[in-house]
Design a protein around this motif. Sequence first.
Motif, PDB file in Angstrom:
ATOM      1  N   GLY A   1       5.871  -7.002   1.808  1.00  0.00           N
ATOM      2  CA  GLY A   1       5.371  -5.656   2.080  1.00  0.00           C
ATOM      3  C   GLY A   1       5.579  -4.710   0.909  1.00  0.00           C
ATOM      4  O   GLY A   1       4.695  -3.902   0.582  1.00  0.00           O
ATOM      5  N   LYS A   2       6.738  -4.793   0.258  1.00  0.00           N
ATOM      6  CA  LYS A   2       7.021  -3.932  -0.886  1.00  0.00           C
ATOM      7  C   LYS A   2       6.051  -4.218  -2.033  1.00  0.00           C
ATOM      8  O   LYS A   2       5.536  -3.294  -2.666  1.00  0.00           O
ATOM      9  CB  LYS A   2       8.463  -4.131  -1.365  1.00  0.00           C
ATOM     10  N   LEU A   3       5.826  -5.506  -2.289  1.00  0.00           N
ATOM     11  CA  LEU A   3       4.919  -5.882  -3.377  1.00  0.00           C
ATOM     12  C   LEU A   3       3.499  -5.445  -3.082  1.00  0.00           C
ATOM     13  O   LEU A   3       2.796  -4.942  -3.965  1.00  0.00           O
ATOM     14  CB  LEU A   3       4.980  -7.401  -3.600  1.00  0.00           C
ATOM     15  N   ILE A   4       3.074  -5.618  -1.829  1.00  0.00           N
ATOM     16  CA  ILE A   4       1.738  -5.186  -1.437  1.00  0.00           C
ATOM     17  C   ILE A   4       1.599  -3.677  -1.636  1.00  0.00           C
ATOM     18  O   ILE A   4       0.582  -3.192  -2.152  1.00  0.00           O
ATOM     19  CB  ILE A   4       1.450  -5.559   0.033  1.00  0.00           C
ATOM     20  N   GLY A   5       2.634  -2.939  -1.237  1.00  0.00           N
ATOM     21  CA  GLY A   5       2.606  -1.491  -1.392  1.00  0.00           C
ATOM     22  C   GLY A   5       2.495  -1.060  -2.842  1.00  0.00           C
ATOM     23  O   GLY A   5       1.712  -0.159  -3.180  1.00  0.00           O
ATOM     24  N   ILE A   6       3.257  -1.712  -3.715  1.00  0.00           N
ATOM     25  CA  ILE A   6       3.215  -1.389  -5.141  1.00  0.00           C
ATOM     26  C   ILE A   6       1.829  -1.674  -5.714  1.00  0.00           C
ATOM     27  O   ILE A   6       1.247  -0.850  -6.430  1.00  0.00           O
ATOM     28  CB  ILE A   6       4.288  -2.182  -5.907  1.00  0.00           C
TER      29      ILE A   6
END
Length: 245
Positions: free
Chosen positions: A178-183
């Motif tokens: 989720g963090k990577l997708i958000g970035i």
Amino acid sequence: MQLTTFILLQFLAHILADFFLQSQKMANEKNSIGFKSRLLPVHVLIVFLCSWLLSFQVEFFVGAGVIAIIHYIIDGFKARANRHPKFWKYAFFVDQLLHIVVLVGVSLFFEKYHGLQPLFEIPVSTTFIAIVIGYLLCLRPANFVIKEVFRSSEIDVAIAQQEKAEVLEGADELPNAGKLIGILERVLALTFILIGQFQAVGFLLAAKSVLRYKDTDTLKTEYVLIGTMLSFGIAVVCGILAGVI
């Protein structure tokens, strides 16, 4: 050097020191025990060096020292703010606002009584610095902002319970995906805004809304929707501000 450029450089120094050059251990100690943290002085030293070096002026030694000292005081008291029964929800945002007010105030004072005379002419424009700041904000700082919004709204409690249940059931999801997708979505959205392709931002938002979660996962869908709105909102604001500056 223009005053706007100088303030942006100091803001860049703050972002680097507070989000990229501060370890998670430093942040945890600072937030939990404040002045008692042995790593807080190290963090403050990093703040001082970033502020001084990015001023490109030897004389700003004193100004960087003032910023660092006040930074130490603000971060030291943050542990108490985090334990306050009501104020804890706003501790992160007030902390960041105070840091920004301090660096802007010191910059204005320094420019008025000393003037801006860098050692050499910086070979980049104010707009370029603003764009760099925009991309940096879309990385780690945005994750912290979104996390604090969820934390202050106590939304993360419910979703954490569901995630725990899914782990027990053997849910198949990549950790930290989720963090990577958000970035990635923020970087893409900011890029599209800067090049004037606003339609692509809408397509990106629609694509994530369709693909991210099933309709039956109501709780997680709402969680992701809020995070997506915050994520894209940060990218849009960064893009607009970078374009204006």
